[in-house]
Design a protein around this motif. Structure first.
Motif, PDB file in Angstrom:
ATOM      1  N   VAL A 555       0.761  -1.270  -0.026  1.00 25.58           N
ATOM      2  CA  VAL A 555      -0.075  -0.100   0.109  1.00 25.58           C
ATOM      3  C   VAL A 555       0.822   1.147   0.169  1.00 25.58           C
ATOM      4  O   VAL A 555       1.602   1.560   1.074  1.00 25.58           O
ATOM      5  N   VAL A 556       0.878   2.065  -0.926  1.00 23.06           N
ATOM      6  CA  VAL A 556       1.626   3.210  -1.090  1.00 23.06           C
ATOM      7  C   VAL A 556       0.696   4.417  -0.845  1.00 23.06           C
ATOM      8  O   VAL A 556      -0.116   4.750  -1.698  1.00 23.06           O
ATOM      9  N   PHE A 557       1.263   5.143   0.064  1.00 20.92           N
ATOM     10  CA  PHE A 557       0.693   6.621   0.206  1.00 20.92           C
ATOM     11  C   PHE A 557       1.197   7.608  -0.194  1.00 20.92           C
ATOM     12  O   PHE A 557       2.473   7.864   0.074  1.00 20.92           O
ATOM     13  N   ALA A 558       0.623   8.438  -1.152  1.00 28.76           N
ATOM     14  CA  ALA A 558       1.288   9.615  -1.676  1.00 28.76           C
ATOM     15  C   ALA A 558       1.526  10.675  -0.691  1.00 28.76           C
ATOM     16  O   ALA A 558       0.592  10.917   0.349  1.00 28.76           O
ATOM     17  N   PRO A 559       2.565  11.688  -0.538  1.00 29.08           N
ATOM     18  CA  PRO A 559       2.677  12.600   0.464  1.00 29.08           C
ATOM     19  C   PRO A 559       1.353  13.656   0.114  1.00 29.08           C
ATOM     20  O   PRO A 559       0.804  13.862  -0.718  1.00 29.08           O
ATOM     21  N   VAL A 560       0.936  13.934   1.386  1.00 33.40           N
ATOM     22  CA  VAL A 560      -0.226  14.954   1.429  1.00 33.40           C
ATOM     23  C   VAL A 560       0.061  16.262   2.121  1.00 33.40           C
ATOM     24  O   VAL A 560       0.554  16.311   2.988  1.00 33.40           O
ATOM     25  N   ASP A 561      -0.273  17.368   1.330  1.00 37.15           N
ATOM     26  CA  ASP A 561      -0.223  18.771   2.058  1.00 37.15           C
ATOM     27  C   ASP A 561      -1.115  18.952   3.008  1.00 37.15           C
ATOM     28  O   ASP A 561      -2.335  18.328   3.052  1.00 37.15           O
ATOM     29  N   PHE A 562      -0.968  20.240   3.783  1.00 37.08           N
ATOM     30  CA  PHE A 562      -1.711  20.451   4.715  1.00 37.08           C
ATOM     31  C   PHE A 562      -3.306  20.889   3.956  1.00 37.08           C
ATOM     32  O   PHE A 562      -3.261  21.686   3.079  1.00 37.08           O
ATOM     33  N   THR A 563      -4.109  19.966   4.498  1.00 39.60           N
ATOM     34  CA  THR A 563      -5.547  20.080   3.957  1.00 39.60           C
ATOM     35  C   THR A 563      -6.606  20.175   5.138  1.00 39.60           C
ATOM     36  O   THR A 563      -6.836  19.135   5.580  1.00 39.60           O
ATOM     37  N   LEU A 564      -7.004  21.455   5.364  1.00 44.64           N
ATOM     38  CA  LEU A 564      -7.776  21.609   6.360  1.00 44.64           C
ATOM     39  C   LEU A 564      -9.430  21.410   6.016  1.00 44.64           C
ATOM     40  O   LEU A 564      -9.920  21.981   5.204  1.00 44.64           O
ATOM     41  N   VAL A 565     -10.038  20.588   6.788  1.00 45.33           N
ATOM     42  CA  VAL A 565     -11.635  20.289   6.454  1.00 45.33           C
ATOM     43  C   VAL A 565     -12.227  20.544   7.699  1.00 45.33           C
ATOM     44  O   VAL A 565     -11.670  20.228   8.834  1.00 45.33           O
ATOM     45  N   GLU A 566     -13.554  20.561   7.739  1.00 49.59           N
ATOM     46  CA  GLU A 566     -14.268  20.462   9.005  1.00 49.59           C
ATOM     47  C   GLU A 566     -15.353  19.174   8.515  1.00 49.59           C
ATOM     48  O   GLU A 566     -16.317  19.362   7.849  1.00 49.59           O
ATOM     49  N   ALA A 567     -15.104  18.213   9.428  1.00 56.16           N
ATOM     50  CA  ALA A 567     -15.987  16.967   9.092  1.00 56.16           C
ATOM     51  C   ALA A 567     -15.730  16.103  10.295  1.00 56.16           C
ATOM     52  O   ALA A 567     -15.212  16.524  11.355  1.00 56.16           O
ATOM     53  N   ASP A 568     -16.629  14.926  10.192  1.00 54.94           N
ATOM     54  CA  ASP A 568     -16.606  14.013  11.234  1.00 54.94           C
ATOM     55  C   ASP A 568     -15.471  13.156  11.024  1.00 54.94           C
ATOM     56  O   ASP A 568     -15.293  12.338  10.031  1.00 54.94           O
ATOM     57  N   LYS A 569     -14.202  13.204  11.704  1.00 51.44           N
ATOM     58  CA  LYS A 569     -12.829  12.512  11.570  1.00 51.44           C
ATOM     59  C   LYS A 569     -13.032  11.145  11.429  1.00 51.44           C
ATOM     60  O   LYS A 569     -12.510  10.391  10.448  1.00 51.44           O
ATOM     61  N   ASP A 570     -13.725  10.579  12.311  1.00 55.42           N
ATOM     62  CA  ASP A 570     -13.851   9.060  12.621  1.00 55.42           C
ATOM     63  C   ASP A 570     -14.654   8.453  11.262  1.00 55.42           C
ATOM     64  O   ASP A 570     -14.160   7.404  10.861  1.00 55.42           O
ATOM     65  N   LYS A 571     -15.436   9.163  10.970  1.00 53.77           N
ATOM     66  CA  LYS A 571     -16.434   8.669   9.683  1.00 53.77           C
ATOM     67  C   LYS A 571     -15.535   8.886   8.469  1.00 53.77           C
ATOM     68  O   LYS A 571     -15.818   8.148   7.256  1.00 53.77           O
ATOM     69  N   TYR A 586     -10.155  -7.129  -3.332  1.00 52.91           N
ATOM     70  CA  TYR A 586     -10.504  -7.646  -4.798  1.00 52.91           C
ATOM     71  C   TYR A 586      -9.400  -7.521  -5.729  1.00 52.91           C
ATOM     72  O   TYR A 586      -9.643  -7.345  -6.885  1.00 52.91           O
ATOM     73  N   SER A 587      -8.094  -7.300  -5.166  1.00 52.20           N
ATOM     74  CA  SER A 587      -7.032  -7.378  -6.181  1.00 52.20           C
ATOM     75  C   SER A 587      -6.025  -8.240  -5.804  1.00 52.20           C
ATOM     76  O   SER A 587      -5.950  -8.986  -4.623  1.00 52.20           O
ATOM     77  N   PRO A 588      -5.311  -8.765  -6.774  1.00 47.64           N
ATOM     78  CA  PRO A 588      -4.504  -9.890  -6.499  1.00 47.64           C
ATOM     79  C   PRO A 588      -3.348  -9.732  -5.490  1.00 47.64           C
ATOM     80  O   PRO A 588      -2.996  -8.745  -5.008  1.00 47.64           O
ATOM     81  N   GLU A 589      -3.044 -10.821  -4.680  1.00 46.69           N
ATOM     82  CA  GLU A 589      -2.157 -10.865  -3.755  1.00 46.69           C
ATOM     83  C   GLU A 589      -0.901 -10.331  -4.344  1.00 46.69           C
ATOM     84  O   GLU A 589      -0.199 -10.931  -4.981  1.00 46.69           O
ATOM     85  N   GLY A 590      -0.087  -9.653  -3.639  1.00 53.67           N
ATOM     86  CA  GLY A 590       1.198  -8.894  -3.911  1.00 53.67           C
ATOM     87  C   GLY A 590       1.179  -7.744  -4.880  1.00 53.67           C
ATOM     88  O   GLY A 590       2.125  -7.219  -5.063  1.00 53.67           O
ATOM     89  N   SER A 591       0.050  -7.405  -5.173  1.00 58.09           N
ATOM     90  CA  SER A 591      -0.152  -6.137  -6.192  1.00 58.09           C
ATOM     91  C   SER A 591       0.080  -4.973  -5.340  1.00 58.09           C
ATOM     92  O   SER A 591      -0.252  -4.834  -3.823  1.00 58.09           O
ATOM     93  N   THR A 592       0.005  -3.753  -5.933  1.00 65.04           N
ATOM     94  CA  THR A 592       0.275  -2.427  -5.368  1.00 65.04           C
ATOM     95  C   THR A 592      -1.035  -1.748  -5.180  1.00 65.04           C
ATOM     96  O   THR A 592      -1.768  -1.587  -6.195  1.00 65.04           O
ATOM     97  N   ILE A 593      -1.285  -1.032  -4.105  1.00 60.40           N
ATOM     98  CA  ILE A 593      -2.486  -0.117  -3.975  1.00 60.40           C
ATOM     99  C   ILE A 593      -2.023   1.129  -3.685  1.00 60.40           C
ATOM    100  O   ILE A 593      -1.154   1.174  -2.883  1.00 60.40           O
ATOM    101  N   ASN A 594      -2.551   2.156  -4.593  1.00 58.84           N
ATOM    102  CA  ASN A 594      -1.885   3.429  -4.256  1.00 58.84           C
ATOM    103  C   ASN A 594      -3.197   4.575  -3.743  1.00 58.84           C
ATOM    104  O   ASN A 594      -4.214   4.620  -4.154  1.00 58.84           O
ATOM    105  N   VAL A 595      -2.711   5.279  -2.532  1.00 57.06           N
ATOM    106  CA  VAL A 595      -3.577   6.180  -1.859  1.00 57.06           C
ATOM    107  C   VAL A 595      -3.351   7.361  -1.938  1.00 57.06           C
ATOM    108  O   VAL A 595      -1.952   7.524  -1.970  1.00 57.06           O
ATOM    109  N   ALA A 596      -4.007   8.354  -2.413  1.00 61.85           N
ATOM    110  CA  ALA A 596      -3.655   9.846  -2.456  1.00 61.85           C
ATOM    111  C   ALA A 596      -4.555  10.773  -2.015  1.00 61.85           C
ATOM    112  O   ALA A 596      -6.034  10.432  -1.909  1.00 61.85           O
ATOM    113  N   CYS A 597      -4.159  11.883  -1.634  1.00 62.33           N
ATOM    114  CA  CYS A 597      -5.262  13.028  -1.174  1.00 62.33           C
ATOM    115  C   CYS A 597      -4.598  14.094  -2.022  1.00 62.33           C
ATOM    116  O   CYS A 597      -3.471  14.572  -1.141  1.00 62.33           O
TER     117      CYS A 597
END
Length: 679
Positions: A555-571, A586-597
């Motif tokens: 699981v690869v997380f891209a760097p995230v800049d300061f991003t201020l929101v007003e929301a329910d953090k837990d949800k 739902y993806s093959p074992e050993g594959s890469t998952i990319n997360v970005a914000c």
């Protein structure tokens, strides 16, 4: 030349001289006619020949330098002996009258001659409009007809010229006595000048018109077409001038496809009745046998005595608009059938005045009687308090921004006080010709039974979930005690079993929590505990949890800049974690998952991309619906109830955000959501 009656000849010469045309300068109007005659008859020479006492003098001599010849050698002297007939000499060298004529044996070497006498309104033949060639020839029927028509034009111009001269003389005599007559004369001279240029200007105007223009004679034969006319029918001018309004080439048909009799053609009606015909619609075929829908106006042409001499037809190609109108009509009929079959209520409302026009079914849904008035304000009053403002806001948003809406809300019947749940749609429509004029149209369906079913299902799920918590809590306690005793006794087998049992308990708890969340959503009881936080912190928490719990994928997380929101953090974290867990699932074992914000258009945009099985296009619109699961071979071994993504959608929409998926079957998916930035 045969002998003529001296008395009649003197009258003819007097008539000729009354036109004051002999020995006048060249005039463009007459030169235009000889040039046109030569072009139509395909000859190098065309003359307007006026037969004087001892000579023939040429008012216009297209293609020949000489301005006059001796009358004794004149072909036109022979032509005027039969004023009503066109004289043709197909080969002068073989004609006993002309074989030794100097104009035949010498310059201009006449072989072919055709002359139409110029007969004035008193029956005097002043001369002829003739065409000449140095080789034998013959005029066809169309050319003969055209030459006759042009001869009439010459006489008309001579008559007009004489009238102008006579009027000018009269005006000159009266000029000193009446200054007003002098001004009238100047206006008349100006009108005559404009008339001289009128033919060319009229031709230009007719050719730039967007409508087709056709002129026929009294028998319906086409004598003129403009450029647009020929473009519509894809005929050249020469071919079209051989046809009439009832020619079989047109394949005239009524709009239903049945043959249109010639007598019902608008041009035929105008010719037979003397009355104009407006906006007559029918079908024809062009030169390539392609069907065309026309809208035609036809007007009769009458002479001074009121006799019909022809007709003018103007028409537009309405094929595209007619077919579109038929499609809209068919769609409207199908829509009405669908509305009737679905038992929908419909309504229309003026966006400015709020004039409200409900259908009988809509009145029934709101508890009004069919013949009872139900204005917009009365309809709004019957909406339940819990949803009324939401509906008002949606309508106002449509008025100001043109946003369509689809809402579900309860209403209380006006007379029967019956609670009904409805699904309402609304859309603002503007008039194409005037964007400032707009109205609402919408539909309303009774979804009371579905809502009651959903409520019963939610109640059942909530009850079952609550009932499952107690035994599950007890099982969790016993598992904890079993795990501790196994550790104390160093019993590896029991400890391993207790660990597996504990993981199943947590899975069961997650399912129960999901069911409870879904039940709360259905009841509208879910609460958002809003706070201001940095999305970068939330992503970092998700990254730490993933590194600790996910070992089968990268699981690869891209760097995230300061991003201020007003929301329910837990949800919001719940949504992100759900996306990540689904990607793992739902993806093959050993594959890469990319997360970005990232930040885009004033919103935080979060995405989770995998290279898994993907989602079929047909399933993508429903993937966030409650209990929906994709049916495919790859899903057979994947467990789930189809509520996770539904809960995610509800959470994001309650944050006024958007949620979606971009997926290609067999290549992977990108699940994403957006929520507004703070400030």
């Amino acid at each position: 030349m045969s002998d003529t009656n001296p008395s009649e000849e003197q009258k003819r010469l007097a008539a000729l001289r009354s036109y004051h045309i002999l020995d006048t300068a060249a005039e463009k109007d007459f030169d235009d006619l000889t040039e046109l005659a030569a072009a139509i008859c395909n000859t190098p020479i065309a003359l307007i020949s006026l037969v004087d006492e001892d000579r023939q003098w040429f008012k216009s001599h297209h293609g020949m330098e000489a301005q006059q010849t001796d009358r004794c050698y004149s072909f036109c002297s022979h032509a005027i002996e039969n004023p009503e007939n066109l004289m043709q000499v197909e080969d002068a060298i073989h004609d006993s009258r002309f074989y030794d004529n100097p104009l035949v044996t010498g310059n201009p070497d006449i072989r072919f001659y055709a002359g139409m006498p110029l007969v004035d309104e008193n029956g005097f033949a002043l001369g002829s409009l003739c065409v000449i060639d140095q080789k034998p020839g013959h005029l066809n029927e169309v050319q003969q007809k055209a030459l006759r028509t042009l001869a009439r034009q010459v006489i008309d111009k001579l008559s007009l010229r004489r009238s102008n001269i006579e009027l000018l003389a009269a005006n000159e005599k009266l000029e000193q006595a009446n200054r007003h007559l002098t001004e009238t004369e100047e206006k008349l001279k100006k009108a005559n000048t404009e008339l001289s240029d009128g033919r060319e200007r009229l031709q230009t105007i007719l050719d730039i018109l967007g409508e087709g223009i056709g002129i026929t004679d009294e028998k319906g034969n086409i004598v003129y077409t403009n450029k647009r006319n020929r473009e519509i029918f894809k005929f050249d001018e020469e071919s079209m001038l051989t046809l009439n309004n009832g020619s079989p080439e047109w394949k005239n048909r009524r709009l239903d496809g049945s043959p249109l009799p010639t007598e019902e053609h608008p041009v035929s009606i105008a010719l037979s009745t003397g009355l104009p015909v407006a906006n007559f619609e029918f079908m024809v075929s062009d030169r390539h046998d392609q069907s065309i829908y026309l809208r035609m106006n036809a007007t009769p042409i009458k002479d001074k005595e009121g006799k019909i001499t022809g007709a003018v037809g103007s028409f537009s190609d309405i094929t595209e608009s007619y077919l579109l109108q038929q499609q809209l009509k068919d769609r409207e009929e199908r829509l009405q059938m669908a509305i009737s079959s679905a038992n929908l209520g419909t309504w229309h409302m003026d966006a400015r005045t709020r004039e409200f026009l409900p259908s009988p079914r809509l009145k029934e849904l709101f508890g009004f009687y069919p013949d009872e008035e139900m204005p917009y304000t009365a309809a709004v009053t019957q909406i339940a308090d819990s949803h009324r403002q939401e509906v008002i806001d949606a309508v106002e948003a449509s008025v100001t921004k043109g946003e369509p809406y689809e809402l579900e809300y309860p209403i209380i019947g006006y007379h029967d006080q019956k609670l009904r749940w409805v699904c309402a749609t609304g859309h603002l429509y503007t008039r194409a010709g005037n964007p400032n004029v707009s109205h609402f149209s919408g539909t309303m369906a009774d979804i009371t039974e579905r809502k009651l079913d959903e409520q019963r299902r939610s109640d059942f799920i909530g009850m079952v979930s609550h009932e499952l918590r107690n035994p599950l809590t007890a099982i969790g306690g016993y598992t904890y005690l079993l795990s501790k005793r196994a550790q104390k006794n160093n019993d590896v087998l029991v400890a391993d079993a207790a660990g597996k049992l504990n993981r199943q308990i947590k899975r069961m708890e997650a399912l129960i929590n999901g069911f409870l969340d879904m039940a709360r959503l259905g009841e509208g009881k879910i609460q958002l505990n809003r706070s201001q936080f940095d999305m970068a912190d939330l992503v970092r928490i998700a990254e730490e949890e993933s590194l600790a719990t996910i070992t089968s994928h990268t699981v690869v997380f891209a760097p995230v800049d300061f991003t201020l929101v007003e929301a329910d953090k837990d949800k919001i974290e719940q949504v992100l974690v759900n996306f990540i867990n689904n990607a793992v699932k739902y993806s093959p074992e050993g594959s890469t998952i990319n997360v970005a914000c990232i930040t885009r258009d004033g919103k935080a945009h979060v995405s989770v991309n995998d290279s898994g099985m993907g989602i079929p296009v047909k399933d993508q619109p429903f993937i966030f619906d409650r209990f929906y699961r994709v049916e495919s071979k790859g899903m057979k071994n994947k467990k789930g109830f189809g509520i996770g993504l539904y809960i995610c959608r509800e959470i994001i929409e309650r944050h006024h955000g958007q949620i979606g998926v971009d997926s290609i079957e067999g290549q992977g998916s990108t699940f994403w959501f957006t929520i507004p930035l703070f400030g």
